[in-house]
Design an enzyme around this catalytic site. Structure first.
Site, mmCIF file in Angstrom:
data_model
loop_
_atom_site.group_PDB
_atom_site.id
_atom_site.type_symbol
_atom_site.label_atom_id
_atom_site.label_comp_id
_atom_site.label_asym_id
_atom_site.label_seq_id
_atom_site.Cartn_x
_atom_site.Cartn_y
_atom_site.Cartn_z
ATOM 1 N N GLU A 29 -55.340 27.572 -15.332
ATOM 2 C CA GLU A 29 -56.542 27.542 -14.489
ATOM 3 C C GLU A 29 -57.722 27.165 -15.360
ATOM 4 O OE1 GLU A 29 -57.703 31.186 -12.462
ATOM 5 O OE2 GLU A 29 -59.070 30.008 -11.215
ATOM 6 N N ASN A 45 -53.755 30.680 -2.969
ATOM 7 C CA ASN A 45 -53.610 31.342 -4.263
ATOM 8 C C ASN A 45 -53.394 32.838 -4.103
ATOM 9 O OD1 ASN A 45 -53.911 32.076 -7.055
ATOM 10 N ND2 ASN A 45 -56.018 32.634 -6.575
ATOM 11 N N GLU A 46 -54.466 33.526 -3.716
ATOM 12 C CA GLU A 46 -54.430 34.990 -3.770
ATOM 13 C C GLU A 46 -55.039 35.532 -2.491
ATOM 14 O OE1 GLU A 46 -55.222 37.344 -7.830
ATOM 15 O OE2 GLU A 46 -57.013 37.016 -6.653
ATOM 16 N N CYS A 68 -58.203 31.299 -8.636
ATOM 17 C CA CYS A 68 -59.320 31.301 -7.678
ATOM 18 C C CYS A 68 -60.005 29.943 -7.593
ATOM 19 C CB CYS A 68 -60.340 32.358 -8.065
ATOM 20 S SG CYS A 68 -59.730 34.020 -7.880
HETATM 21 O O1 AHR Z 1 -56.549 34.785 -13.788
HETATM 22 C C1 AHR Z 1 -57.845 34.987 -13.356
HETATM 23 C C2 AHR Z 1 -57.938 35.179 -11.848
HETATM 24 O O2 AHR Z 1 -57.270 36.333 -11.471
HETATM 25 C C3 AHR Z 1 -57.274 34.117 -11.015
HETATM 26 O O3 AHR Z 1 -58.090 33.038 -10.815
HETATM 27 C C4 AHR Z 1 -57.023 34.809 -9.730
HETATM 28 O O4 AHR Z 1 -55.934 34.252 -9.046
HETATM 29 C C5 AHR Z 1 -56.865 36.244 -10.127
HETATM 30 O O5 AHR Z 1 -57.684 37.055 -9.375
#
Ligand code: AHR
Length: 656
Positions: free
Chosen positions: A47, A374-375, A243
């Site tokens: 990322e 993603n999350e 994110c």
């Molecule tokens: O790894 C950092 C962040 O942690 C990532 O962007 C996210 O997916 C998680 O909350």
């Protein structure tokens, strides 16, 4: 050096031989395999956080090269002797060039002194003596006049350590290039471009790359950082996050189509980590997308890793705005996913396959996995996931879809997501855990009870936090790395359920980070693996192909007396691989008994990772202080005596 390390390791082992401790017997059953270990088991999560891409692996040295930051001259400084030497005007031609609207018009008065701009780089520029640097710029003069330009590299004291000259002429945009050779090394250098003559010169895409990039690709990636990834031999590369996929709001979500094609046509946007943490504000953090989706696929190919792109599912980061796209307006998002598959795998005569081919890769990238969201959490995610799954499977039934279970490894949202995804027969579910080391030790059995017939698991983001989640005081210390090693025995023992795993985040610039801990740290010249990196490397380099039972008193080794263990077969090399963690503070003597094997080699190899204390860390000055030390182990028949140092992790390979 290696030889010295090896023999010192031997001495250390002799010196720490326990006197009369009773040996515990760990029984390995190589003839009773439990499940295959997927080639994707140990991978990488990439990322663009902590300057991972711009300022990190993407080797561009000029910050804000196209003047598109919110403040167009951020990173730049005017160089003049007198007030009247010249001035800079930022022009915006949005109607003509929406992706890269701004450029700088530099007017030189024609005094005796040159006038120009200096760029500070990403917390300085790492310059190496004797190395050549490729400079390029798009430029034109206002009225077709000729303007002299000189470019320079400066050391931290502002002294010139490289110089080249060229002339800009003509009123059409052209690409000018020059090469600079540095006479000194400096981690905090800078760059400047000075103009002399009289008139106005327009400049855009001011760019500087070292020539020693990964595979010497012009405009490429920082070789030392890619090498650290290559050394892991990762099974997959997940990109671009995190994110960053979601964006603070949907406007700045990651849109892969804007990251391919010529770099000057890639629309730069703010990096969502820019102002995320008040305690680590990074207002100069943007995404140039010089590292875009084509480069991610190429990197996956270079690393021999399965590409695993994650796409936005119509939801912005739920920790920020949490914006969602109404379900009846989701089509463009779904289309982006379908087009991405075509970009990766389509023939060169398809719309998106053509873009890939024109970028220099007519052969498909052979994409097999795609992640939706993603999350995300809650019903909004499930509602959107269903739409994506239907559309992807209708067109690409063979594509394996990764879904998500939210940011936490338990709780209401996690249970809800798993419940729904299970009902839908989802293929792979992503789980994230940023927890204290103790949690990792206690969760080595987490997957023992997971349904073997349910969705497979992608342990997509995890890292032990020494203080608290994303605390700026977290350290990549041995305590955390050892806890992860112990936990990972549970991932591997459950290879039947767990198909992919990755530590997160991956990279951090020592002067530009927002989140810690991180697996690899770097400055402008140097880089290092943390103890956590070496744990990952030991697992990934010794994955094996099938997991086999390894037991203590008839039970898996999941923390009894501080011991954690897993065993595997490597059918490619005909070896048995043991991974044993001694998380206790005392030395342990164990005997490994191999049940059912006909014959074993008399000797094997072992790699020991340990540290003098739980708070020990690596640093850029001592990058391998905590790193595996190799030595020989001897068997006695079908038994292997092992002395496990306090707080240690060992991998053993024995030929069958
Ligand atoms: O790894 C950092 C962040 O942690 C990532 O962007 C996210 O997916 C998680 O909350």
């Amino acid at each position: 050096m290696n030889k010295i390390r090896k023999s010192l390791a031997g001495l250390a082992i002799m010196a720490t031989m326990p006197l009369n401790l009773p040996a515990q017997t760990l029984v390995v059953k190589p003839t009773a395999p439990i499940a295959p270990i997927q080639p994707t088991m140990y991978g990488i999560f990439f990322e663009d956080i902590n300057f991972a891409a711009d300022g990190g692996i993407y080797a561009e040295m000029i910050k804000n090269r196209s003047f598109e930051f919110y403040k167009p001259l951020m990173g730049w400084r005017e160089i003049r002797k007198n007030e009247t030497d010249g001035h800079v005007l930022i022009q915006n031609r949005e109607d003509l060039h929406a992706a890269n609207p701004r450029y700088a018009s530099v007017t030189v008065a024609g005094n005796d002194h040159p006038f120009g701009l200096a760029n500070e780089g990403f917390r300085g520029m790492g310059i190496k003596q004797g190395l050549s640097y490729d400079f390029t710029v798009l430029a034109r003069t206002k009225n077709g006049e000729t303007i002299n330009a000189s470019i320079e590299l400066l050391n931290a004291n502002g002294q010139q350590i490289a110089k080249a000259d060229f002339k800009v002429s003509g009123s059409q945009w052209k690409k000018y290039s020059a090469s600079l050779s540095a006479s000194q090394t400096d981690a905090k250098g800078s760059f400047r471009i000075l103009f002399s003559g009289k008139g106005t010169v327009d400049i855009d895409m001011v760019s500087l790359f070292p020539q020693d990039t990964w595979k010497n690709r012009p405009g490429g990636l920082r070789a030392d950082l890619v090498q650290l990834l290559a050394d892991l031999k990762p099974g997959f590369l997940r990109f671009p996050g995190g994110c960053i996929v979601e964006g603070h709001d949907l406007c700045v979500r990651y849109q892969w189509k804007k990251t391919v094609g010529p770099v000057e046509n890639r629309e730069m946007i703010v990096n969502r980590w820019n102002t995320e943490f008040a305690h680590r504000l990074t207002p100069d953090y943007y995404q140039s997308f010089g590292l875009g989706f084509f480069e991610y696929f190429l990197l996956s190919e270079d690393l021999g890793a399965e590409p695993l792109p994650i796409i936005n599912c119509g939801m912005a980061c739920q920790f920020n705005t949490g914006e969602v796209v109404p379900l009846n307006q989701l089509d463009p998002y779904v289309q982006d996913a379908l087009d991405l598959i075509e970009f990766a795998n389509g023939a060169p005569d398809t719309q998106w396959g053509k873009v890939r081919a024109e970028m220099g890769h007519p052969a498909p990238f052979n994409l097999k996995y795609i992640g939706v969201g993603n999350e995300q959490w809650g019903p909004q995610y499930i509602e959107r996931y269903v739409v994506f799954e239907k559309a992807i499977k209708a067109k690409y039934p063979e594509m394996i879809i990764v879904s998500g279970s939210g940011p936490f490894p338990d709780g209401k949202d996690f249970d809800y997501a798993w419940g729904e995804l299970k009902k839908m027969n989802a293929e792979i579910v992503d789980e994230h855990y940023y927890r204290m080391p103790q949690w990792f030790l206690q969760n080595a059995t987490r997957y023992d009870s997971y349904d073997r017939k349910g969705p497979k698991v992608f342990a997509g983001e995890y890292a032990a936090q020494s203080v608290a989640i994303a605390s700026p005081d977290n350290k990549n210390n041995w305590d955390c790395a050892l806890a992860e090693a112990a936990f990972m025995t549970g991932l591997e023992r459950n290879a039947e359920v767990v198909h992919l795993t990755s530590y997160a985040p991956l990279f951090a610039h020592v002067d530009g980070w927002q989140w810690t801990p991180d697996m690899i740290w770097f400055d402008n010249l140097r880089s290092m693996g943390t103890p956590n990196y070496y744990v990952q490397k030991m697992y990934a380099n010794n994955a094996g192909t099938k997991v086999v039972p390894m037991e203590l008193d008839g039970k898996p080794v999941t923390g009894q007396d501080g011991l954690y263990a897993t065993a595997a077969l490597d059918e490619n090399t005909n070896e048995i691989i043991l991974k044993v963690v001694n998380a206790s503070s005392s030395e342990k003597k164990v005997e490994v008994a191999f049940e059912g094997t006909k014959k074993l080699a008399a000797k094997g190899r072992a790699w020991v990772l340990t540290a003098p204390s739980k708070d020990a860390v690596n640093s850029l000055d001592e990058p391998t202080k905590i790193s595996p030390v190799e030595h020989e182990v001897k068997l006695s028949g079908k038994k292997l005596p092992l002395q496990l140092k306090p707080l240690s992790f060992v991998v053993v390979r024995i030929k069958k």
